[in-house]
Motif scaffolding. Structure first.
Motif: not given
Length: 323
Positions: A310-320
């Motif tokens: 899930p994209m919610a687990e990707i650090a870059e996505y959370a940072h964005r």
């Protein structure tokens, strides 16, 4: 048919005419939600420009329904990127998204990465090989997400005529015979194992829209299993009544040969199998045959088994999202 499916068909299956464009636009303005349209593309220079141009003309300029049109090019060797950009899309290359994680081939990979380069509250996916495209495909499947807060994912449904002659004006078409993998693989799987999803007319269709809040929680099979996997996972996550479908008419597109369809079917079966029994491994490859100089020769292909989290687990996505 299950009573639950019959009820769902009566309450969650609509026609594009059920929501006039002015009603959809009023709902968008009232709720303040933004809409992204994403086209995954690989060597689609003949069709991608017309699709982008139609969405831009009808749903950006004439009516401000769509906030961004993004074409994600997954390694085209033709002029797909140039044609899409000239038509008004923002073109992003797959390998430029999340570069720390090497990309793998596959449609699902492109859709997953697109979440990082789009900003819409609602994300609408459209295949880039459609011919005689109508912007109803977009407004039809985005509409329920704007007007009905209980709906989280909407699939397009349509007739898929099968081309029976040369691809030119006047060529023969057999009505309703497209979607061979749907009828021979996906529909039997869904009916047997996830009968709540038996009401979907086009479960493997590439035109669907969903709330970002749902998409970012789903794993994405990297290949052709992405549509089936998304339906099954969404069913478990949000329930049947959060899923819907809209009749948008007729879908015309390029058809693949039988062996390509076989590989697609294998990927879809593997996606289903993983969801039926996580960890119960089967041989993730498919052997097909081609006639050569010395008779039939085997060709073995690997079947997509990798999935993105899930994209919610990707650090870059959370940072964005924080930024």
């Amino acid at each position: 048919m299950l009573e639950e499916v019959e009820r769902w068909l009566a309450t969650r299956s609509w026609s594009v005419a059920d929501r006039p464009l002015h009603r959809i636009l009023a709902a968008k303005q009232r709720t303040g939600q933004s809409v992204s349209v994403v086209l995954p593309a690989l060597n689609e220079e003949e069709t991608v420009g017309d699709i982008v141009a139609a969405v831009r003309r009808d749903l950006v300029r004439q009516v401000p329904l769509v906030d961004e049109i993004v074409v994600v090019d997954s390694g085209s060797t033709d002029h797909t990127s140039e044609v899409a950009a000239a038509a008004g899309a923002r073109v992003v290359h797959r390998d430029d998204i999340l570069p720390r994680l090497p990309a793998v081939p596959g449609k699902g990979e492109v859709l997953w990465r697109s979440l990082l380069v789009t900003g819409g509250d609602i994300v609408c996916f459209v295949d880039a090989d459609l011919r005689e495209f109508s912007s109803d495909f977009v407004s039809g499947i985005v509409g329920p997400l704007l007007t009905d807060p209980d709906v989280d994912l909407v699939k397009a449904m349509y007739d898929r005529p099968l081309l029976t002659g040369p691809e030119e004006p006047g060529a023969g078409r057999t009505a309703g015979q497209g979607g061979r993998v749907t009828e021979l693989m996906a529909r039997p799987l869904l009916n047997m194992h996830w009968p709540q999803l038996a009401g979907f007319v086009q479960p493997l269709g590439g035109e669907y829209a969903a709330r970002r809040s749902l998409l970012e929680q789903l794993p994405f099979p990297v290949g052709y299993g992405v549509e089936l996997g998304m339906l099954v996972d969404a069913l478990h996550l949000v329930g049947l009544d959060a899923l819907a479908q809209v009749d948008v008419g007729v879908r015309k597109h390029r058809h693949q040969d039988g062996q390509a369809l076989g590989r697609m079917a294998a990927a879809i079966y593997r996606t289903a199998q993983l969801r039926l029994a996580r960890g119960h491994l089967v041989r993730p490859s498919l052997t097909q045959f081609e006639r050569g100089a010395d008779g039939f020769e085997p060709r073995t292909y690997s079947v997509d088994t990798e999935e993105r989290p899930p994209m919610a687990e990707i650090a870059e996505y959370a940072h964005r999202r924080v930024a």
